[in-house]
Design an enzyme around this catalytic site. Structure first.
Site, PDB file in Angstrom:
ATOM      1  CG  HIS A 254      17.343   8.397  10.891  1.00 27.10           C
ATOM      2  ND1 HIS A 254      18.070   8.858  10.651  1.00 27.10           N
ATOM      3  CD2 HIS A 254      16.020   8.166  11.377  1.00 27.10           C
ATOM      4  CE1 HIS A 254      17.103   9.948  10.973  1.00 27.10           C
ATOM      5  NE2 HIS A 254      16.462   9.220  11.441  1.00 27.10           N
ATOM      6  CG  ASP A 307       9.200   5.744  13.244  1.00 31.26           C
ATOM      7  OD1 ASP A 307       8.830   6.851  14.506  1.00 31.26           O
ATOM      8  OD2 ASP A 307       9.099   6.991  12.087  1.00 31.26           O
TER       9      ASP A 307
HETATM   10  N1  ACO Z   1      14.190  -1.204   3.255  1.00 28.68           N
HETATM   11  C1  ACO Z   1      15.004  -1.635   2.548  1.00 28.68           C
HETATM   12  N2  ACO Z   1      15.845  -1.036   1.834  1.00 28.68           N
HETATM   13  C2  ACO Z   1      16.139   0.386   2.252  1.00 28.68           C
HETATM   14  C3  ACO Z   1      15.616   0.117   3.472  1.00 28.68           C
HETATM   15  C4  ACO Z   1      14.210   0.041   3.665  1.00 28.68           C
HETATM   16  N3  ACO Z   1      13.737   0.495   5.064  1.00 28.68           N
HETATM   17  N4  ACO Z   1      15.836   1.599   3.367  1.00 28.68           N
HETATM   18  C5  ACO Z   1      17.262   2.385   2.399  1.00 28.68           C
HETATM   19  N5  ACO Z   1      17.396   1.439   2.223  1.00 28.68           N
HETATM   20  C6  ACO Z   1      18.637   0.891   0.791  1.00 28.68           C
HETATM   21  C7  ACO Z   1      17.455   1.504  -0.189  1.00 28.68           C
HETATM   22  O1  ACO Z   1      17.228   0.692  -1.684  1.00 28.68           O
HETATM   23  C8  ACO Z   1      18.734   1.999  -0.647  1.00 28.68           C
HETATM   24  O2  ACO Z   1      20.083   0.489  -1.641  1.00 28.68           O
HETATM   25  P1  ACO Z   1      20.603   1.192  -3.219  1.00 28.68           P
HETATM   26  O3  ACO Z   1      21.739   1.562  -2.709  1.00 28.68           O
HETATM   27  O4  ACO Z   1      20.764  -0.818  -3.173  1.00 28.68           O
HETATM   28  O5  ACO Z   1      20.012   1.347  -3.985  1.00 28.68           O
HETATM   29  C9  ACO Z   1      19.957   2.442  -0.034  1.00 28.68           C
HETATM   30  O6  ACO Z   1      19.789   1.091   1.405  1.00 28.68           O
HETATM   31  C10 ACO Z   1      19.828   3.879   0.491  1.00 28.68           C
HETATM   32  O7  ACO Z   1      18.748   3.720   0.182  1.00 28.68           O
HETATM   33  P2  ACO Z   1      18.161   5.568  -0.133  1.00 28.68           P
HETATM   34  O8  ACO Z   1      16.768   5.793  -0.042  1.00 28.68           O
HETATM   35  O9  ACO Z   1      18.526   6.377  -0.797  1.00 28.68           O
HETATM   36  O10 ACO Z   1      18.463   6.103   1.575  1.00 28.68           O
HETATM   37  P3  ACO Z   1      18.058   6.990   2.805  1.00 28.68           P
HETATM   38  O11 ACO Z   1      18.661   8.283   3.458  1.00 28.68           O
HETATM   39  O12 ACO Z   1      17.477   8.229   1.334  1.00 28.68           O
HETATM   40  O13 ACO Z   1      16.984   6.836   3.009  1.00 28.68           O
HETATM   41  C11 ACO Z   1      14.906   6.635   3.981  1.00 28.68           C
HETATM   42  C12 ACO Z   1      16.113   7.266   4.659  1.00 28.68           C
HETATM   43  C13 ACO Z   1      13.890   6.989   3.763  1.00 28.68           C
HETATM   44  C14 ACO Z   1      14.468   6.034   5.590  1.00 28.68           C
HETATM   45  C15 ACO Z   1      14.492   5.181   3.823  1.00 28.68           C
HETATM   46  O14 ACO Z   1      15.363   3.860   4.922  1.00 28.68           O
HETATM   47  C16 ACO Z   1      13.122   4.392   4.181  1.00 28.68           C
HETATM   48  O15 ACO Z   1      12.605   4.513   3.179  1.00 28.68           O
HETATM   49  N6  ACO Z   1      12.870   3.238   5.465  1.00 28.68           N
HETATM   50  C17 ACO Z   1      11.657   2.982   5.086  1.00 28.68           C
HETATM   51  C18 ACO Z   1      10.482   4.167   5.939  1.00 28.68           C
HETATM   52  C19 ACO Z   1      11.017   4.163   7.401  1.00 28.68           C
HETATM   53  O16 ACO Z   1      10.789   3.867   8.266  1.00 28.68           O
HETATM   54  N7  ACO Z   1      10.750   5.815   7.575  1.00 28.68           N
HETATM   55  C20 ACO Z   1      10.924   6.322   9.044  1.00 28.68           C
HETATM   56  C21 ACO Z   1      12.321   6.935   8.730  1.00 28.68           C
HETATM   57  S1  ACO Z   1      12.655   7.477  10.242  1.00 28.68           S
HETATM   58  C22 ACO Z   1      11.692   8.947  10.472  1.00 28.68           C
HETATM   59  O17 ACO Z   1      11.448   9.512   9.679  1.00 28.68           O
HETATM   60  C23 ACO Z   1      11.783   9.314  12.049  1.00 28.68           C
END
Ligand code: ACO
Length: 367
Positions: A254, A307
């Site tokens: 998140h 979710d």
């Molecule tokens: N699975 C694997 N790795 C992840 C995940 C995940 N679900 N979420 C974050 N990471 C990792 C990234 O790969 C990244 O790793 P790195 O630093 O080694 O490159 C690090 O964590 C940071 O990730 P970001 O994408 O920069 O974090 P951000 O805060 O932008 O991500 C997001 C938030 C988009 C929700 C992300 O966690 C994601 O894609 N989750 C999966 C989709 C999801 O569940 N969305 C629902 C969100 S909640 C909502 O909208 C109600």
């Protein structure tokens, strides 16, 4: 000249709010100062909607009046005819079109005195909009649902009226009601900041909410559980997809929460209590996936988001996965309206950011 752009507006605040407080480090979410678990365990959907719009818990007289505003949210015949023409496809695009169509001849011009009354009516309309999109996709006859209690009126479209289910659905409608200003609420605020009407602003919000980076995660997390199939498959699936192929685990991570999202407790409790034999294997798969993923991700502070569990609950309530995002959107309508009203009553200013030009210098057309 600014030094750089703020991509994703991650570090830009565009309004003050008294609606929702989030502490992503400690995992705290409050509506109007009340902890989300206090709200969901003690208030009804209508009381929570009133709290968000008016700032206080209503007494019985206030609730009755608010109910009458919601009861005004009946769809006209022309909207039923319009919905019946929609081809099979995305329910959120249908909702955006219906809200836009309702704005064509709406008499809800921007007016501070009338905003809260209009918001009540629009909440009623939105229950009818999503109920009828569902009925249409299922090939059933369209009708205005009973808005006396919109939550149970809505659930009737699934023929799933067990009181336990109504209570669980009401809890989900409260848990998703507001979450500060994610992309959909921001899209609505941009539209409303031009003093466009609330229905048009909602139409904008629906288009932003449907994107897979925002509203689509509950459906995709649920499909992930189906794809894995059983608890024994979790480890090999996780090793292959998440560790080896470095795919994202949907339902985890998140932007704001760096610990458990506080809404998960209730979603988990409800999905466990409603689970029957038919759905047991999906729930067990999800719980095993949560355990394996937490082990792997804990150091990076990546936890399950709402979710991960909400799709399990919506499935148990009898909704198909293609409607999960719509249920999230329906619940969020109240929060979006509350933010629009708060912004335009207190800080109204046209939202018009700038872009830093980095194209060619002056050029001349030679013919
Ligand atoms: N699975 C694997 N790795 C992840 C995940 C995940 N679900 N979420 C974050 N990471 C990792 C990234 O790969 C990244 O790793 P790195 O630093 O080694 O490159 C690090 O964590 C940071 O990730 P970001 O994408 O920069 O974090 P951000 O805060 O932008 O991500 C997001 C938030 C988009 C929700 C992300 O966690 C994601 O894609 N989750 C999966 C989709 C999801 O569940 N969305 C629902 C969100 S909640 C909502 O909208 C109600």
């Amino acid at each position: 000249m600014p030094m750089d752009v703020d991509l994703g507006l991650e570090n830009t605040y565009i309004k003050h709010t008294k609606l929702t407080y989030i502490d992503g480090e400690l995992g705290v979410l409050r509506y109007r100062g009340y902890d989300i678990n206090d709200v969901v365990n003690n208030l009804s959907f209508m009381e929570t909607a009133y709290l968000m719009l008016y700032g206080r818990i209503p007494d019985s007289k206030e609730l009755k009046l608010f109910s009458s505003y919601i009861g005004d949210g009946k769809l006209p015949e022309r909207i039923f005819s319009m919905i019946d023409t929609f081809p099979e496809g995305d329910p959120l695009s249908m909702a955006s079109s219906v809200f836009a169509a309702l704005a064509i001849d709406n008499n809800m011009k921007w007016s501070i005195d009338e905003n809260k009354r209009n918001a009540g009516r629009i909440i009623g309309l939105s229950f009818n909009v999503f109920a009828n999109i569902y009925l249409h996709i299922k090939g059933k006859k369209l009708y205005n649902i009973d808005l006396g209690d919109p939550v149970s009126g809505f659930l009737r479209v699934t023929n799933n009226m067990d009181p336990k289910n109504v209570k669980a659905f009401e809890a989900a409608m409260i848990l998703y009601m507001d979450h500060e200003i994610p992309a959909s609420t921001t899209a609505a605020l941009v539209t409303a900041s031009t003093l466009s009407d609330m229905l048009s602003s909602l139409s904008s919000a629906m288009n932003a909410l449907k994107g897979p980076l925002h509203g689509g995660a509950a459906e995709n997390a649920f499909l992930e559980f189906l794809d894995i199939g059983s608890p024994e498959n979790v480890k090999p699936w996780f090793n292959e997809h998440i560790i080896k192929n470095r795919e994202r685990l949907i339902g985890f991570g998140h932007r704001v929460y760096k610990t458990y999202d506080p809404r998960i407790k209730k979603f988990r409790e409800l999905s466990m209590s409603l689970c029957d034999e038919k759905n047991r294997i999906i729930l067990d798969t999800a719980l095993e996936l949560e355990r394996v993923a937490l082990d792997y991700f804990r150091e990076k502070k990546i936890y399950p988001n709402t979710d991960f569990f909400s799709g399990l609950l919506f499935n148990e309530l009898g909704f198909e996965h293609w409607f999960f995002t719509s249920l999230f959107a329906l619940s969020r309508v109240t929060g979006i309206l509350a933010h629009i009203i708060e912004y335009n009553e207190n800080e109204q200013r046209l939202i018009r950011p700038r872009a830093i030009y980095n194209g060619d210098g002056e050029r001349f057309i030679k013919r």
